[in-house]
Design a protein around this motif. Sequence first.
Motif, PDB file in Angstrom:
ATOM      1  N   LYS A  43       0.825  -1.209   0.000  1.00  0.00           N
ATOM      2  CA  LYS A  43       0.000   0.000   0.000  1.00  0.00           C
ATOM      3  C   LYS A  43       0.858   1.258   0.000  1.00  0.00           C
ATOM      4  N   PHE A  44       2.032   1.184   0.663  1.00  0.00           N
ATOM      5  CA  PHE A  44       2.934   2.336   0.759  1.00  0.00           C
ATOM      6  C   PHE A  44       4.303   1.934   0.200  1.00  0.00           C
ATOM      7  N   PRO A  45       4.425   1.811  -1.112  1.00  0.00           N
ATOM      8  CA  PRO A  45       5.671   1.315  -1.726  1.00  0.00           C
ATOM      9  C   PRO A  45       6.857   2.260  -1.557  1.00  0.00           C
ATOM     10  N   ASN A  46       6.601   3.504  -1.139  1.00  0.00           N
ATOM     11  CA  ASN A  46       7.696   4.459  -0.968  1.00  0.00           C
ATOM     12  C   ASN A  46       8.341   4.393   0.418  1.00  0.00           C
ATOM     13  N   CYS A  47       7.918   3.439   1.246  1.00  0.00           N
ATOM     14  CA  CYS A  47       8.561   3.276   2.550  1.00  0.00           C
ATOM     15  C   CYS A  47      10.022   2.895   2.335  1.00  0.00           C
ATOM     16  N   SER A  48      10.905   3.611   3.009  1.00  0.00           N
ATOM     17  CA  SER A  48      12.341   3.352   2.859  1.00  0.00           C
ATOM     18  C   SER A  48      12.977   2.802   4.128  1.00  0.00           C
ATOM     19  N   ASP A  49      12.291   2.953   5.276  1.00  0.00           N
ATOM     20  CA  ASP A  49      12.862   2.541   6.554  1.00  0.00           C
ATOM     21  C   ASP A  49      11.824   1.788   7.386  1.00  0.00           C
ATOM     22  N   LEU A  50      12.265   0.733   8.038  1.00  0.00           N
ATOM     23  CA  LEU A  50      11.447  -0.028   8.978  1.00  0.00           C
ATOM     24  C   LEU A  50      12.108   0.085  10.343  1.00  0.00           C
ATOM     25  N   VAL A  51      11.404   0.663  11.320  1.00  0.00           N
ATOM     26  CA  VAL A  51      11.967   0.938  12.643  1.00  0.00           C
ATOM     27  C   VAL A  51      11.184   0.152  13.685  1.00  0.00           C
ATOM     28  N   VAL A  52      11.900  -0.616  14.501  1.00  0.00           N
ATOM     29  CA  VAL A  52      11.260  -1.567  15.407  1.00  0.00           C
ATOM     30  C   VAL A  52      11.672  -1.312  16.853  1.00  0.00           C
ATOM     31  N   ALA A  53      10.685  -1.317  17.748  1.00  0.00           N
ATOM     32  CA  ALA A  53      10.920  -1.396  19.192  1.00  0.00           C
ATOM     33  C   ALA A  53      10.161  -2.618  19.683  1.00  0.00           C
ATOM     34  N   SER A  54      10.854  -3.531  20.340  1.00  0.00           N
ATOM     35  CA  SER A  54      10.219  -4.794  20.703  1.00  0.00           C
ATOM     36  C   SER A  54      10.458  -5.155  22.151  1.00  0.00           C
ATOM     37  N   VAL A  55       9.365  -5.477  22.862  1.00  0.00           N
ATOM     38  CA  VAL A  55       9.464  -6.110  24.177  1.00  0.00           C
ATOM     39  C   VAL A  55       8.851  -7.501  24.111  1.00  0.00           C
ATOM     40  N   GLY A  56       8.316  -7.860  22.945  1.00  0.00           N
ATOM     41  CA  GLY A  56       7.719  -9.180  22.744  1.00  0.00           C
ATOM     42  C   GLY A  56       8.760 -10.193  22.311  1.00  0.00           C
ATOM     43  N   ASN A  57       8.283 -11.409  22.040  1.00  0.00           N
ATOM     44  CA  ASN A  57       9.204 -12.513  21.767  1.00  0.00           C
ATOM     45  C   ASN A  57       9.221 -12.905  20.290  1.00  0.00           C
ATOM     46  N   ILE A  58       9.262 -11.909  19.424  1.00  0.00           N
ATOM     47  CA  ILE A  58       9.356 -12.180  17.993  1.00  0.00           C
ATOM     48  C   ILE A  58      10.822 -12.123  17.561  1.00  0.00           C
ATOM     49  N   GLU A  59      11.249 -13.126  16.778  1.00  0.00           N
ATOM     50  CA  GLU A  59      12.627 -13.185  16.311  1.00  0.00           C
ATOM     51  C   GLU A  59      12.911 -12.053  15.318  1.00  0.00           C
ATOM     52  N   LYS A  60      14.121 -11.511  15.381  1.00  0.00           N
ATOM     53  CA  LYS A  60      14.511 -10.440  14.466  1.00  0.00           C
ATOM     54  C   LYS A  60      14.430 -10.872  13.007  1.00  0.00           C
ATOM     55  N   GLN A  61      14.644 -12.169  12.763  1.00  0.00           N
ATOM     56  CA  GLN A  61      14.678 -12.654  11.390  1.00  0.00           C
ATOM     57  C   GLN A  61      13.378 -12.364  10.654  1.00  0.00           C
ATOM     58  N   ALA A  62      12.270 -12.324  11.383  1.00  0.00           N
ATOM     59  CA  ALA A  62      10.981 -12.029  10.740  1.00  0.00           C
ATOM     60  C   ALA A  62      11.002 -10.652  10.092  1.00  0.00           C
ATOM     61  N   PHE A  63      11.691  -9.697  10.718  1.00  0.00           N
ATOM     62  CA  PHE A  63      11.794  -8.351  10.155  1.00  0.00           C
ATOM     63  C   PHE A  63      12.880  -8.279   9.081  1.00  0.00           C
ATOM     64  N   LEU A  64      13.949  -9.037   9.299  1.00  0.00           N
ATOM     65  CA  LEU A  64      15.063  -9.002   8.353  1.00  0.00           C
ATOM     66  C   LEU A  64      14.692  -9.585   6.998  1.00  0.00           C
ATOM     67  N   THR A  65      13.549 -10.260   6.942  1.00  0.00           N
ATOM     68  CA  THR A  65      13.016 -10.738   5.659  1.00  0.00           C
ATOM     69  C   THR A  65      12.866  -9.592   4.667  1.00  0.00           C
ATOM     70  N   PHE A  66      12.662  -8.374   5.198  1.00  0.00           N
ATOM     71  CA  PHE A  66      12.364  -7.214   4.350  1.00  0.00           C
ATOM     72  C   PHE A  66      13.599  -6.337   4.102  1.00  0.00           C
ATOM     73  N   GLU A  67      14.786  -6.842   4.452  1.00  0.00           N
ATOM     74  CA  GLU A  67      16.012  -6.046   4.308  1.00  0.00           C
ATOM     75  C   GLU A  67      16.302  -5.616   2.871  1.00  0.00           C
ATOM     76  N   LYS A  68      15.885  -6.409   1.903  1.00  0.00           N
ATOM     77  CA  LYS A  68      16.158  -6.059   0.511  1.00  0.00           C
ATOM     78  C   LYS A  68      15.254  -4.935   0.017  1.00  0.00           C
ATOM     79  N   GLN A  69      14.140  -4.725   0.719  1.00  0.00           N
ATOM     80  CA  GLN A  69      13.184  -3.704   0.304  1.00  0.00           C
ATOM     81  C   GLN A  69      13.414  -2.364   0.990  1.00  0.00           C
ATOM     82  N   LEU A  70      13.906  -2.391   2.216  1.00  0.00           N
ATOM     83  CA  LEU A  70      14.050  -1.154   2.977  1.00  0.00           C
ATOM     84  C   LEU A  70      15.059  -1.348   4.098  1.00  0.00           C
ATOM     85  N   LYS A  71      15.521  -0.238   4.657  1.00  0.00           N
ATOM     86  CA  LYS A  71      16.489  -0.280   5.749  1.00  0.00           C
ATOM     87  C   LYS A  71      15.768  -0.654   7.044  1.00  0.00           C
ATOM     88  N   VAL A  72      16.294  -1.659   7.759  1.00  0.00           N
ATOM     89  CA  VAL A  72      15.664  -2.135   8.992  1.00  0.00           C
ATOM     90  C   VAL A  72      16.517  -1.705  10.184  1.00  0.00           C
TER      91      VAL A  72
END
Length: 244
Positions: A43-72
Amino acid sequence: MVLTIDVGNTRIKAAVFEEDTTLENFIFEKKELVEKIEKILKKFPNCSDLVVASVGNIEKQAFLTFEKQLKVHFFTHEDIFPFHNKYATPKTLGIDRMVLAAGATLKFPKQNRLVIDAGTCITYDFIDEKDNYLGGAISPGLRLRYESMHNYTARLPLLTLEVPESYIGNSTAQAMHSGVVNGFVYEIDGFIDDYRRDFSNFIIILTGGDADFLAKRLKNTIFANSNFLLESLNQTYQYKIDND
């Protein structure tokens, strides 16, 4: 554009920002993470950065899946923050609390600030007018209070949040609602009164999933914004970029 993600203990919140403007907010379950991020980026293809704050138990790898599309970027204790951390155990201070403190510091300069985050737990974080983070308090949130009464007694039922009819509960259910809701409100107002007694030039920021519910019941004047953590993530990330 920046996509901010707040991984809490129970749910995930996200928002897309164009500079300081919120374009859209999202709430979803942890199991939906990858699917929902894919839809947001479509929906927002111009997103260039993904910024995460986590206190939950989700593995970082789930976010790193999108490293080729935007800066994580994952916020950690090693990042630059706009306050001086005076916590006695700074490495144990939750990243979510640090981001909230940063957002309050940036949005309300040269004031004493108390950030109250009403979620699974309720946290209180105080930053003085000289930008010193001094600490605060942590206690169970509304849902945890209901659950603990049910889980640690033999006969009390598991109730969901409801406004009590009176502070005098005339049934077990009403007594529990009065104890949870009124006790919660009295606690918050009591903390605020203590801070007001000791500090002037003061602002209170109320956020978290129960912020809107509580804002109508507190006697003290507050700035209520249930999405303050997502906005603070965006502001703190911009601060990091400017000061790296």
